[in-house]
Design a protein around this motif. Structure first.
Motif, PDB file in Angstrom:
ATOM      1  N   ASP A  75      40.542  39.220 -31.458  1.00  0.00           N
ATOM      2  CA  ASP A  75      40.615  37.367 -31.602  1.00  0.00           C
ATOM      3  C   ASP A  75      39.258  36.551 -31.261  1.00  0.00           C
ATOM      4  O   ASP A  75      39.287  35.653 -31.589  1.00  0.00           O
ATOM      5  N   ALA A  76      37.883  37.589 -30.976  1.00  0.00           N
ATOM      6  CA  ALA A  76      36.837  36.965 -31.146  1.00  0.00           C
ATOM      7  C   ALA A  76      36.303  36.458 -32.613  1.00  0.00           C
ATOM      8  O   ALA A  76      36.242  35.930 -33.053  1.00  0.00           O
ATOM      9  N   GLN A  77      36.747  37.421 -33.453  1.00  0.00           N
ATOM     10  CA  GLN A  77      36.901  37.529 -34.720  1.00  0.00           C
ATOM     11  C   GLN A  77      37.877  36.270 -35.769  1.00  0.00           C
ATOM     12  O   GLN A  77      37.353  35.484 -36.309  1.00  0.00           O
ATOM     13  N   GLN A  78      39.043  36.249 -35.298  1.00  0.00           N
ATOM     14  CA  GLN A  78      39.521  34.604 -35.327  1.00  0.00           C
ATOM     15  C   GLN A  78      39.144  33.691 -34.827  1.00  0.00           C
ATOM     16  O   GLN A  78      39.204  32.408 -35.208  1.00  0.00           O
ATOM     17  N   ALA A  79      38.478  33.576 -33.777  1.00  0.00           N
ATOM     18  CA  ALA A  79      37.789  32.294 -33.044  1.00  0.00           C
ATOM     19  C   ALA A  79      37.095  31.765 -34.432  1.00  0.00           C
ATOM     20  O   ALA A  79      36.381  30.847 -34.225  1.00  0.00           O
ATOM     21  N   CYS A  80      36.255  32.904 -34.655  1.00  0.00           N
ATOM     22  CA  CYS A  80      35.174  32.259 -35.708  1.00  0.00           C
ATOM     23  C   CYS A  80      35.160  32.103 -36.930  1.00  0.00           C
ATOM     24  O   CYS A  80      35.368  30.806 -37.664  1.00  0.00           O
ATOM     25  N   PHE A  81      36.472  32.385 -37.391  1.00  0.00           N
ATOM     26  CA  PHE A  81      37.282  32.430 -38.197  1.00  0.00           C
ATOM     27  C   PHE A  81      37.561  30.211 -38.528  1.00  0.00           C
ATOM     28  O   PHE A  81      37.733  30.030 -39.629  1.00  0.00           O
ATOM     29  N   VAL A 140      33.999  28.904 -29.004  1.00  0.00           N
ATOM     30  CA  VAL A 140      33.449  30.087 -29.233  1.00  0.00           C
ATOM     31  C   VAL A 140      32.845  27.791 -29.819  1.00  0.00           C
ATOM     32  O   VAL A 140      33.477  27.157 -29.731  1.00  0.00           O
ATOM     33  N   HIS A 141      31.082  27.814 -29.667  1.00  0.00           N
ATOM     34  CA  HIS A 141      30.816  26.764 -29.821  1.00  0.00           C
ATOM     35  C   HIS A 141      28.953  27.038 -30.947  1.00  0.00           C
ATOM     36  O   HIS A 141      28.756  28.385 -31.081  1.00  0.00           O
ATOM     37  N   THR A 142      30.098  26.431 -31.658  1.00  0.00           N
ATOM     38  CA  THR A 142      28.793  25.854 -33.255  1.00  0.00           C
ATOM     39  C   THR A 142      28.663  25.133 -33.282  1.00  0.00           C
ATOM     40  O   THR A 142      28.675  23.431 -32.738  1.00  0.00           O
ATOM     41  N   TYR A 170      18.788  21.896 -45.644  1.00  0.00           N
ATOM     42  CA  TYR A 170      19.898  22.463 -45.940  1.00  0.00           C
ATOM     43  C   TYR A 170      21.267  22.425 -45.139  1.00  0.00           C
ATOM     44  O   TYR A 170      20.243  23.112 -44.053  1.00  0.00           O
ATOM     45  N   PRO A 171      22.232  21.906 -44.679  1.00  0.00           N
ATOM     46  CA  PRO A 171      22.988  21.690 -43.547  1.00  0.00           C
ATOM     47  C   PRO A 171      23.224  22.329 -43.337  1.00  0.00           C
ATOM     48  O   PRO A 171      24.355  23.461 -43.566  1.00  0.00           O
ATOM     49  N   LEU A 172      23.082  23.465 -42.258  1.00  0.00           N
ATOM     50  CA  LEU A 172      22.881  25.066 -41.975  1.00  0.00           C
ATOM     51  C   LEU A 172      24.079  24.892 -40.578  1.00  0.00           C
ATOM     52  O   LEU A 172      24.096  24.320 -39.315  1.00  0.00           O
ATOM     53  N   MET A 173      24.955  25.607 -41.105  1.00  0.00           N
ATOM     54  CA  MET A 173      26.228  26.103 -39.747  1.00  0.00           C
ATOM     55  C   MET A 173      26.073  27.364 -38.791  1.00  0.00           C
ATOM     56  O   MET A 173      26.085  28.046 -40.022  1.00  0.00           O
ATOM     57  N   ARG A 174      26.788  26.662 -37.535  1.00  0.00           N
ATOM     58  CA  ARG A 174      26.297  28.789 -36.964  1.00  0.00           C
ATOM     59  C   ARG A 174      26.727  28.574 -35.619  1.00  0.00           C
ATOM     60  O   ARG A 174      27.254  27.178 -35.565  1.00  0.00           O
ATOM     61  N   ILE A 175      27.180  29.659 -34.992  1.00  0.00           N
ATOM     62  CA  ILE A 175      27.675  30.148 -34.247  1.00  0.00           C
ATOM     63  C   ILE A 175      26.975  30.389 -32.939  1.00  0.00           C
ATOM     64  O   ILE A 175      25.491  30.720 -33.377  1.00  0.00           O
ATOM     65  N   VAL A 176      26.597  29.150 -31.967  1.00  0.00           N
ATOM     66  CA  VAL A 176      25.738  29.314 -30.977  1.00  0.00           C
ATOM     67  C   VAL A 176      26.352  29.803 -29.635  1.00  0.00           C
ATOM     68  O   VAL A 176      24.771  30.196 -28.942  1.00  0.00           O
ATOM     69  N   ASP A 177      27.424  29.918 -29.687  1.00  0.00           N
ATOM     70  CA  ASP A 177      27.578  30.915 -28.182  1.00  0.00           C
ATOM     71  C   ASP A 177      28.905  30.986 -28.609  1.00  0.00           C
ATOM     72  O   ASP A 177      29.427  30.319 -29.149  1.00  0.00           O
ATOM     73  N   ASP A 228      27.708  40.711 -36.296  1.00  0.00           N
ATOM     74  CA  ASP A 228      27.487  40.966 -37.628  1.00  0.00           C
ATOM     75  C   ASP A 228      29.044  40.497 -38.799  1.00  0.00           C
ATOM     76  O   ASP A 228      29.210  39.682 -39.388  1.00  0.00           O
ATOM     77  N   ALA A 229      30.243  40.896 -38.050  1.00  0.00           N
ATOM     78  CA  ALA A 229      31.817  40.618 -38.251  1.00  0.00           C
ATOM     79  C   ALA A 229      31.753  39.238 -37.752  1.00  0.00           C
ATOM     80  O   ALA A 229      32.816  38.949 -38.333  1.00  0.00           O
ATOM     81  N   GLN A 230      31.840  39.163 -36.761  1.00  0.00           N
ATOM     82  CA  GLN A 230      32.198  37.329 -36.230  1.00  0.00           C
ATOM     83  C   GLN A 230      31.698  36.742 -37.564  1.00  0.00           C
ATOM     84  O   GLN A 230      32.272  35.656 -37.168  1.00  0.00           O
ATOM     85  N   GLN A 231      30.153  36.608 -37.187  1.00  0.00           N
ATOM     86  CA  GLN A 231      29.202  36.161 -38.798  1.00  0.00           C
ATOM     87  C   GLN A 231      30.110  35.848 -40.097  1.00  0.00           C
ATOM     88  O   GLN A 231      29.845  34.547 -40.413  1.00  0.00           O
ATOM     89  N   ALA A 232      30.567  36.679 -40.184  1.00  0.00           N
ATOM     90  CA  ALA A 232      31.343  37.497 -41.572  1.00  0.00           C
ATOM     91  C   ALA A 232      32.397  36.840 -41.649  1.00  0.00           C
ATOM     92  O   ALA A 232      32.979  35.800 -42.560  1.00  0.00           O
ATOM     93  N   CYS A 233      33.112  36.650 -40.574  1.00  0.00           N
ATOM     94  CA  CYS A 233      34.376  35.608 -40.442  1.00  0.00           C
ATOM     95  C   CYS A 233      34.186  33.671 -40.268  1.00  0.00           C
ATOM     96  O   CYS A 233      35.004  32.895 -40.530  1.00  0.00           O
ATOM     97  N   PHE A 234      32.965  33.929 -39.535  1.00  0.00           N
ATOM     98  CA  PHE A 234      32.520  32.351 -39.915  1.00  0.00           C
ATOM     99  C   PHE A 234      32.151  32.435 -41.135  1.00  0.00           C
ATOM    100  O   PHE A 234      32.778  30.887 -41.113  1.00  0.00           O
TER     101      PHE A 234
END
Lengths: 114, 114, 114, 114
Positions: free
Chosen positions: B4-10, B92-94, B102-109, C4-10
């Motif tokens: 679920d966490a990976q799906q959330a990041c996707f 997920v907060h991004t 460069y516009p960097l997109m990232r996971i914050v929390d 890393d897996a979550q980042q990859a999905c993001f």
């Protein structure tokens, strides 16, 4: 050389192509329709010679189409657009409406007072 | 299978790519910045699992860049974006910020309470 | 911190949102389908961590839809997309296919060899 | 009523606005420039009355700009565009070139043989 009236028509066409292809595909629901209308108007009015834009999203068509997934992607079938372009004293009114399932862009009136 | 966490990041990534590539190129001036911010927020909040979006257009950078022609085209250098995506209990907060031009997109929390 | 897996999905999600909202609305006919497929693939493969993209435009669906006006605007119903993203040794395979009239983007496989 | 020459100019403008706002923001590198040129040409040639389009991406400017991150987003500064539109016997040639840092679209020649 192109006349002022021809230049005015060229400018009017640029605005229509810009509006359509910039915003087609935007996620759209009944709740977000008003803010997208306003943003489209104000964005295109930034362009040179474009003195007025109106965008009307068809909320009935939208509500029906959004029934399955809660939202749709913006296409021409959900909106009507009118614009006023003024170039060196020539005023052109144009509109985009659906005709036979195709978003038809056309010149409604041209007033060459120059 | 993805967690679920990976799906959330996707899902969070989809929203960022959508927002950026839908609206990049939009004609933008200090006067139209507020309406575009609102439309971007409400458009992307239509997408599944996207519970909150904020868009902040940098009006100082915009005013300077728009000085020549009265407006610019929207790119990442003029905005910061934050999103909250929730998928099956995972939050997920991004954010998107400029880094080295460069516009960097990232996971914050990421908060996996499931 | 995200794994890393979550980042990859993001990252994989970003590519899908980018591809879809950059190219949705493009005028498309049977004659131009091949060049648009190639351009979409090569454009998105420019993005970081994106090692492979395939785009298949459904030429039968396109030919039927383009029958009235000679062309259509690209939407999800005319294409299937597959991508391979690699981030710090984690490989994610994703796809976009139509499901119930909606372009569904999903993770097909995630191989965390790290 | 608008004349055929005015209609031809309106149609020519639509094509320019469409091309620019559909493809602005596309990830672009020296390796992907040729496929994007071809796709832009073939996409816009689908539109009514558009008999010919050429797109030239400035590979030197692109190579320099892409030096930092390997790619850029397409804007007007990286391309020149020429089009031929024919409407009821009127032929209009238009072009988009950079002037003072702004992508200027203009009518180059109009041949009204009707």
């Amino acid at each position: 050389m192109a006349t002022d009236a021809q230049q005015a028509c060229f400018e009017a066409g640029i605005k229509f192509g810009s509006l359509y292809h910039q915003f087609a595909g935007t996620p759209l629901s009944p709740d977000s329709a008003a803010s997208l209308e306003t943003a489209m108007v104000e964005a295109i009015e930034n362009q040179p010679f474009c003195t007025s834009v109106t965008v009307d999203i068809d909320e009935a068509a939208l509500a029906e189409a959004a029934d399955d997934h809660g939202y749709v992607e913006l296409t021409g079938r959900f909106m009507e657009v009118r614009m006023r372009v003024e170039y060196e004293g020539v005023v052109v009114h144009t509109e985009m409406v659906m005709e036979d399932g195709y978003p038809l862009m056309r010149i409604v009136d041209l007033n060459d007072s120059a």
